[in-house]
Design an enzyme around this catalytic site. Structure first.
Site, PDB file in Angstrom:
ATOM      1  N   HIS A 170      -1.528   1.577  -9.365  1.00 37.65           N
ATOM      2  CA  HIS A 170      -2.329   0.029  -8.482  1.00 37.65           C
ATOM      3  C   HIS A 170      -2.537  -1.048  -9.325  1.00 37.65           C
ATOM      4  O   HIS A 170      -3.742  -1.041  -9.662  1.00 37.65           O
ATOM      5  CB  HIS A 170      -3.474   0.974  -7.756  1.00 37.65           C
ATOM      6  CG  HIS A 170      -3.619   0.464  -6.368  1.00 37.65           C
ATOM      7  ND1 HIS A 170      -3.911   0.585  -4.960  1.00 37.65           N
ATOM      8  CD2 HIS A 170      -3.798  -1.106  -6.565  1.00 37.65           C
ATOM      9  CE1 HIS A 170      -3.838   0.127  -4.213  1.00 37.65           C
ATOM     10  NE2 HIS A 170      -4.181  -1.219  -5.051  1.00 37.65           N
ATOM     11  N   ARG A 189       1.358  -0.761  -0.098  1.00 41.95           N
ATOM     12  CA  ARG A 189       0.419   0.117   0.184  1.00 41.95           C
ATOM     13  C   ARG A 189       0.849   1.376   0.033  1.00 41.95           C
ATOM     14  O   ARG A 189       2.326   1.229   0.438  1.00 41.95           O
ATOM     15  CB  ARG A 189      -0.813  -0.092   1.460  1.00 41.95           C
ATOM     16  CG  ARG A 189      -1.971  -0.900   1.557  1.00 41.95           C
ATOM     17  CD  ARG A 189      -3.389  -0.614   0.917  1.00 41.95           C
ATOM     18  NE  ARG A 189      -4.334  -1.139   0.637  1.00 41.95           N
ATOM     19  CZ  ARG A 189      -4.341  -2.144  -0.167  1.00 41.95           C
ATOM     20  NH1 ARG A 189      -4.127  -2.282  -1.944  1.00 41.95           N
ATOM     21  NH2 ARG A 189      -5.746  -2.883  -0.728  1.00 41.95           N
TER      22      ARG A 189
HETATM   23  C1  GLV Z   1      -5.875  -4.695  -3.947  1.00 39.96           C
HETATM   24  O1  GLV Z   1      -5.013  -3.690  -4.223  1.00 39.96           O
HETATM   25  C2  GLV Z   1      -6.968  -4.754  -3.597  1.00 39.96           C
HETATM   26  O2  GLV Z   1      -6.796  -4.815  -1.990  1.00 39.96           O
HETATM   27  O3  GLV Z   1      -6.909  -6.077  -3.999  1.00 39.96           O
END
Ligand code: GLV
Length: 308
Positions: free
Chosen positions: A271, A223
């Protein structure tokens, strides 16, 4: 009894199709359609509604559509409602692909060759055998444990670190704060795959970078909150680190003026390392509903005190 899905509606339509095949007797609604709210027993959401229990007074399980639950406001979820993270084969495969791509691109100097091509520069650099490169995965959950055997298959020297001792064939396993230093010292390419909790926020900081061998590389697929961005820039600029692959940021999207966009030693992706896949996510959710009905523990059950 019914099921509500509250996340990306495009993927929701696919969920609906797979769900109808797997559990044809259970009505499936895509938020904001919830049918009769009193019938809703299961909610799959990236972000549950603020008035969760007034919206769904008979809710029995909250399924998070993501692998991580750090973004959830747990205060809206009563203790009696189990929260289940997404542990499904689609997310795992996506992560294995991305991490393999990132490790190999660092190992084989891919960025350098892309730049050289632009300059019409035919310079060959020595190819190092994978066995001379030490890869380390921070976090041995379902993702970390899936990534390591794939990296091992190329011949990389592999290690993993977890909070509590674990064992994996052919992987040097380190555990706890006491063994973190030894793990970092032997790691040329570090992959962050720990959950984001109060104890891992900011874990990718100057202290950690300094503990890696000089010139190591870092891949953050955890993250954005794991990374202290200024410390990373400093470490890249002074040679402590040679490269970083960054898939997650805080905030997202990363502001347009941010130095990561143009830094020559950073690969930045929005992401996308991995995504929940509707078909396999539905399989995982349906299997968990069946487990719950049989009285067996659900897979991916979150321990709220632990934070993951
Ligand atoms: C994406 O980052 C998830 O947590 O699936």
């Amino acid at each position: 009894m019914s099921f509500v899905y509250k996340a990306d509606p495009v993927r929701g339509a696919e969920w609906a199709e797979f769900f109808a095949r797997k559990m044809p007797d259970m009505p499936f609604h895509i938020w904001p359609d919830v049918g009769d709210a009193r019938d809703v027993r299961y909610l799959a959401a990236w972000q549950p509604p603020a008035n969760l229990m007034t919206d769904f007074p008979n809710l029995e399980v909250l399924f998070c559509t993501g692998a991580g639950i750090d973004h959830l406001d747990l205060s809206v979820v009563p203790d009696a409602i189990p929260i289940v993270r997404m542990v499904e084969t689609g997310i795992v495969s996506g992560m294995v692909e991305y991490v393999t791509l990132a490790v190999l691109s660092i190992h084989r100097d891919w960025k350098t060759y892309l730049e050289q091509q632009r300059e019409r520069d035919w310079t060959a650099h020595r190819v190092r055998p994978a066995s001379s490169r030490r890869v380390g995965v921070l976090g041995l959950g379902s993702l970390g444990r899936a990534v390591l055997p794939r990296l091992q298959s190329f011949g990389f020297s592999c290690a993993g670190w977890s909070r509590f001792p674990q064992q994996m064939d052919g992987v040097d396993c380190y555990a706890g704060a006491d063994e973190m230093g030894a793990f970092l010292k032997r790691t040329d390419i570090l992959i962050c795959l720990v959950p984001l909790t109060d104890s891992t926020r900011g874990i990718l900081d100057k202290r950690l970078f300094d503990a890696l061998p000089r010139g190591a590389a870092v891949i953050n697929v955890g993250r954005g909150g794991h990374l202290v961005q200024d410390d990373l820039l400093q470490a890249l600029n002074d040679g402590t680190l040679s490269y970083a692959v960054v898939d997650v940021c805080e905030p997202e999207p990363l502001p347009r003026h941010h130095p990561f966009w143009t830094h020559p030693k950073v690969t930045l992706t929005p992401h996308i390392a991995s995504m929940t896949q509707p078909e396999t996510a539905v399989e995982a959710v349906v299997a968990n509903i069946r487990r719950l009905k049989e009285g067996s523990p659900m897979i991916g059950l979150v321990d709220s005190a632990r934070g993951y």
